[in-house]
Design a protein around this motif. Structure first.
Motif, PDB file in Angstrom:
ATOM      1  N   TRP A 285       0.797  -0.940  -0.252  1.00 19.69           N
ATOM      2  CA  TRP A 285      -0.130  -0.277  -0.359  1.00 19.69           C
ATOM      3  C   TRP A 285       0.372   1.590   0.132  1.00 19.69           C
ATOM      4  O   TRP A 285       0.421   2.406  -0.963  1.00 19.69           O
ATOM      5  CB  TRP A 285      -1.455  -0.074   1.317  1.00 19.69           C
ATOM      6  N   PRO A 286       1.978   1.628   0.744  1.00 19.23           N
ATOM      7  CA  PRO A 286       2.508   2.739   0.909  1.00 19.23           C
ATOM      8  C   PRO A 286       2.877   2.801  -0.144  1.00 19.23           C
ATOM      9  O   PRO A 286       2.977   4.106  -1.134  1.00 19.23           O
ATOM     10  CB  PRO A 286       3.506   2.429   2.056  1.00 19.23           C
ATOM     11  N   ARG A 287       3.527   2.070  -1.436  1.00 16.46           N
ATOM     12  CA  ARG A 287       3.545   2.469  -2.642  1.00 16.46           C
ATOM     13  C   ARG A 287       3.311   2.759  -3.446  1.00 16.46           C
ATOM     14  O   ARG A 287       3.286   3.586  -4.384  1.00 16.46           O
ATOM     15  CB  ARG A 287       4.890   1.352  -2.913  1.00 16.46           C
TER      16      ARG A 287
ATOM     17  N   SER B  52       0.133   4.107  -3.618  1.00 19.77           N
ATOM     18  CA  SER B  52      -0.545   4.870  -3.482  1.00 19.77           C
ATOM     19  C   SER B  52       0.173   6.245  -3.475  1.00 19.77           C
ATOM     20  O   SER B  52      -0.427   7.151  -3.956  1.00 19.77           O
ATOM     21  CB  SER B  52      -0.820   5.244  -1.582  1.00 19.77           C
TER      22      SER B  52
ATOM     23  N   PRO C 141      -3.710   6.432   4.838  1.00 20.10           N
ATOM     24  CA  PRO C 141      -3.027   5.576   4.490  1.00 20.10           C
ATOM     25  C   PRO C 141      -3.305   4.269   5.231  1.00 20.10           C
ATOM     26  O   PRO C 141      -1.594   3.262   5.256  1.00 20.10           O
ATOM     27  CB  PRO C 141      -2.135   6.423   6.363  1.00 20.10           C
TER      28      PRO C 141
END
Length: 115
Positions: free
Chosen positions: A20-22, A24, A32
């Motif tokens: 998800w961090p990558r 998003s 977040p």
């Protein structure tokens, strides 16, 4: 204790590194929390309250398996991806869902996302 045998469809998820961090950041999403996290929480709650089948882990078993798998074979994934993959792993090993069915569901979801 759940088996740490490799499940190829889950290993490919780890190798793709679509966390998800990558993702998003790639698509400019500022939330977040991944959109699927509430569904994961709901599934965990349902499993924790299920008393219908011997193969369904209870709360303690599920959490112990999640902790074990998240710190070993899925240690390269951040939370909550490691929680999601650990749960899938546990359910495959327990025979709640078989790997071919998991692969079919993953392919269906991928096709929908890529449409």
């Amino acid at each position: 204790m759940v088996s740490t045998e490799e499940i190829s469809s889950l290993r490919s998820i780890v190798e793709r590194n679509q966390v998800w961090p990558r993702m998003s950041a790639k698509y400019g999403v500022s939330n977040p929390v991944p959109p699927w996290k509430t569904s994961l929480d709901g599934i965990c709650d349902a499993l924790d309250n299920a008393a219908c089948a011997a193969n369904i882990p209870d709360f303690k078993e599920r959490r112990d398996e999640e902790d074990s798998l998240s710190s070993t074979i899925y240690a390269d994934l951040p939370y909550p991806e490691n929680q999601l993959v650990a749960l899938a792993h546990s359910l495959v090993v327990r025979g709640v869902i078989d790997e071919s069915e998991l692969q079919e569901r993953l392919a269906t979801i991928r096709a929908r996302l890529e449409a």
